[in-house]
Design a protein around this motif. Structure first.
Motif, PDB file in Angstrom:
ATOM      1  N   THR A 119      -2.702   8.145   1.813  1.00 53.67           N
ATOM      2  CA  THR A 119      -3.330   8.577   0.562  1.00 53.67           C
ATOM      3  C   THR A 119      -2.468   9.653  -0.070  1.00 53.67           C
ATOM      4  N   GLY A 148      -3.833   3.618  -2.206  1.00 52.25           N
ATOM      5  CA  GLY A 148      -3.841   4.321  -0.923  1.00 52.25           C
ATOM      6  C   GLY A 148      -4.740   3.691   0.112  1.00 52.25           C
ATOM      7  N   TYR A 149      -4.398   2.473   0.554  1.00 54.32           N
ATOM      8  CA  TYR A 149      -5.214   1.808   1.561  1.00 54.32           C
ATOM      9  C   TYR A 149      -4.915   2.307   2.974  1.00 54.32           C
ATOM     10  N   THR A 203       0.859  -1.181   0.000  1.00 51.11           N
ATOM     11  CA  THR A 203       0.000   0.000   0.000  1.00 51.11           C
ATOM     12  C   THR A 203       0.890   1.224   0.000  1.00 51.11           C
ATOM     13  N   ASN A 247      -9.436   4.148   1.223  1.00 51.64           N
ATOM     14  CA  ASN A 247      -8.448   4.136   2.307  1.00 51.64           C
ATOM     15  C   ASN A 247      -9.095   3.640   3.599  1.00 51.64           C
TER      16      ASN A 247
END
Length: 609
Positions: free
Chosen positions: A366, A362-363, A263, A461
């Motif tokens: 971000t 963008g987990y 990520t 996210n």
């Protein structure tokens, strides 16, 4: 996104050995601190209330159990926010990053032992100074194991200073905000918490700490323990202020700590922290590739699953490097054209190749909030526009905005229209002003909760989803406070004398102390040092001296007693009576200092005034 691409699922399952039969991990008092089955609902296609990309990431993260990375290297995944690795040697094992709490670390290590046999722990490595990488150490080894020399504790230089200060100095505010970030009070399910993108959530057991016995101070430093050869790379100022990668030449395996993840990570985490150096982060990954890119066979880290094969591993490292490099440089390019952080965050586009790569999504961090963090690092809070130089604080501004919109009811009507049109961002901004004018306005509270919920359901996210849904939860059900704190007894016990007094200084109620002048001397017997603290002009200053200040009240005690007395609230009269503290002068001077300390509020309001 290529939803049909299943390679990550194959990698997340690769090397699977076994799952734990014990699915609920409990503390000594019987409460469940981690539930391995809590996310069993995450099967099949994403429901309407979860972004499909985040749902996919969550399904990858719930693959729990013992996994073989390569012969001699194993990982325990799914037992906490982070991943614990075990490296086998000829006379024991080296445990890397023992999770958040001792209960989850012990349960994970029990699964390893069940399938690989009992082996002595020759060393524990803390890859960096965040609590999810050291908090479970006492579930693996004891302080006696370390004191006797049976086990080494290895960490990057500066580890203790940053591990302790981050969890103590601003710990109250960070812990409260972390409750939002990780969705601590949310029910787990399609309408609530489904993870954070980096891991599912944080365990709620006992966080522990054993100080390092060996510090890694330079890149290229080597170590052999239990027959396992390590080569270290120090990477300060990247994902953590004290962090390191290491290479295992006999396994052709590289551990990148938390400098790489599947990520985009945080340049500034939503719970709060010092802004990280995205330029340094990228440059250290370039150095990593240069050091070992030609020979490695696998990259593993302390979150997520490994990447196998030299070509794929180097591509993964390069993609992660390019993320931080691009966001950093493009933010600087655009701020030098006069754009402010919010403008850059809204307009900056990532290269198509990065946008289409799952590991760059963008987990957890971000592009939006990382751009604002980089802007903050270089330019600070002020965007250069004098209209923003001396703005009203939230309540005062809210009253003026709401009055200009025709009053609270009219403002809610404006927000209602925005909500119905799907402009939830404008709806929550308008309603924020209403609630900071009248926090008991029922229509505003209900609509704000609904709007937060819609923003949360749409978020890719994990921490944005949790934050929006936590705001909705508090508006509907009241404040949930701070579910957990990182300032555990072990972390408090690790405070240096200077950190103890720095913590006291942070709590002094300045206006009440304006006219006070208090000089205290502290003879710390187990360290052979003398410290002088002086309150004047509302501030506490400290210095190390050759002896007590003339005319000052002097306390003689050990560092643990100082921590108990000043940081943990131990009664002075009791300490004087049992002889753990001796005093020359007026002991009431300490009471004068304590009386100046202001309270902290771990339950402060966030979505209301």
């Amino acid at each position: 996104m290529p939803m049909a691409d299943e390679r990550d699922f194959a990698d997340a399952a690769r090397g699977f050995v076994a799952r734990s039969a014990v699915r609920q991990i409990t503390a000594a008092d019987g409460r469940v601190v981690w539930d391995l089955d809590a996310y069993g609902f995450m099967a099949g296609e994403a429901p309407e209330t979860v972004n499909p990309s985040l749902w996919r990431q969550g399904r990858l993260l719930i693959e729990d159990g013992l996994f073989e990375v390569v012969p001699g290297i194993y990982q325990l995944r799914g037992f906490d926010l982070s991943v614990m690795s075990v490296i086998e040697g000829d006379s024991g094992v080296v445990v890397v990053d023992p999770l958040v709490s001792k209960e989850t670390a012990a349960a994970a290590f029990a699964l390893y032992t069940e399938h690989r046999g009992a082996r002595p722990v020759a060393a524990v490595i803390y890859s960096h100074c965040h609590i999810d990488h050291f908090g479970g150490v006492k579930g693996i080894v004891s302080a006696d194991d370390v004191a006797s020399g049976r086990t080494q504790i290895i960490a990057p230089d500066g580890f203790m200073e940053h591990a302790v200060s981050e969890n103590v100095f601003a710990g109250t505010a960070m812990a409260r905000r972390a409750g939002y970030m990780y969705g601590a009070a949310l029910a787990k399910g399609p309408y609530g918490q489904i993870g954070s993108g980096l891991g599912q959530t944080v365990s709620t057991g006992e966080a522990t700490l054993i100080p390092p016995t060996l510090s890694v101070t330079r890149t290229g430093q080597t170590l052999t323990t239990a027959g396992v050869r390590f080569v270290f790379q120090v990477t300060p100022g990247t994902e953590a202020p004290a962090e390191m990668n290491f290479y295992l030449p006999d396994h052709r395996a590289l551990c990148t700590a938390e400098n790489t993840s599947h990520t985009l990570h945080n340049v500034l985490t939503l719970r709060g922290a010092q802004v990280r150096d995205a330029r340094a982060w990228a440059d250290y990954l370039t150095e990593t590739i240069g050091l070992w890119g030609e020979e490695l066979d696998v990259v593993f880290a302390s979150h997520h699953w490994p990447t196998w094969g030299r070509q794929d591993a180097v591509e993964f490292l390069s993609t992660q490097r390019d993320l931080y490099s691009y966001i950093h440089d493009q933010t600087l390019r655009l701020l030098n054209t006069g754009c402010v952080g919010t403008e850059i965050a809204e307009t900056l586009r990532m290269p198509p190749a990065l946008e289409a790569t799952w590991s760059a999504r963008g987990y957890y961090g971000t592009v939006s909030h990382n751009v604002k963090a980089i802007y903050q690092r270089y330019m600070g809070w002020y965007d250069g526009n004098p209209a923003h130089l001396w703005g009203h604080p939230p309540v005062a501004a809210a009253r003026r905005y709401v009055a200009a919109m025709g009053g609270p009811d009219a403002a809610v009507d404006i927000a209602r229209q925005a909500f119905d049109e799907g402009d939830y961002r404008w709806a929550v901004e308008v309603l924020d002003h209403v609630l900071f004018t009248d926090e008991d306005h029922d229509r505003a509270r209900t609509l704000q909760a609904d709007a937060f919920e819609q923003l949360g359901f749409g978020a890719e996210n994990g921490t944005w989803r949790n934050s929006f849904l936590s705001g909705a939860h508090e508006l509907r059900h009241g404040q949930f406070g701070t579910p957990s704190t990182a300032a555990s007894p072990d972390i408090m016990a690790a405070l240096t004398v200077q950190q103890v007094f720095a913590g006291v200084g942070i709590r002094i109620d300045g206006p009440r102390a304006w006219d006070e002048h208090i000089v205290l001397s502290w003879v710390v017997t187990d360290e052979g040092t003398t410290h002088v603290t002086e309150v004047r002009n509302g501030a506490l200053n400290q210095r190390v001296t050759d002896g007590p200040a003339p005319g000052s009240t002097t306390f003689t005690l050990t560092r643990p007693t100082l921590i108990a007395l000043v940081a943990a609230g131990q009664d002075l009269a009791t300490a004087l009576a049992d002889g753990t503290v001796s005093v020359e002068g007026d002991p009431a001077d300490l009471g004068r200092l304590v009386d100046l300390l202001g309270p902290v509020d771990p339950d402060f309001a966030i979505v209301t005034p």
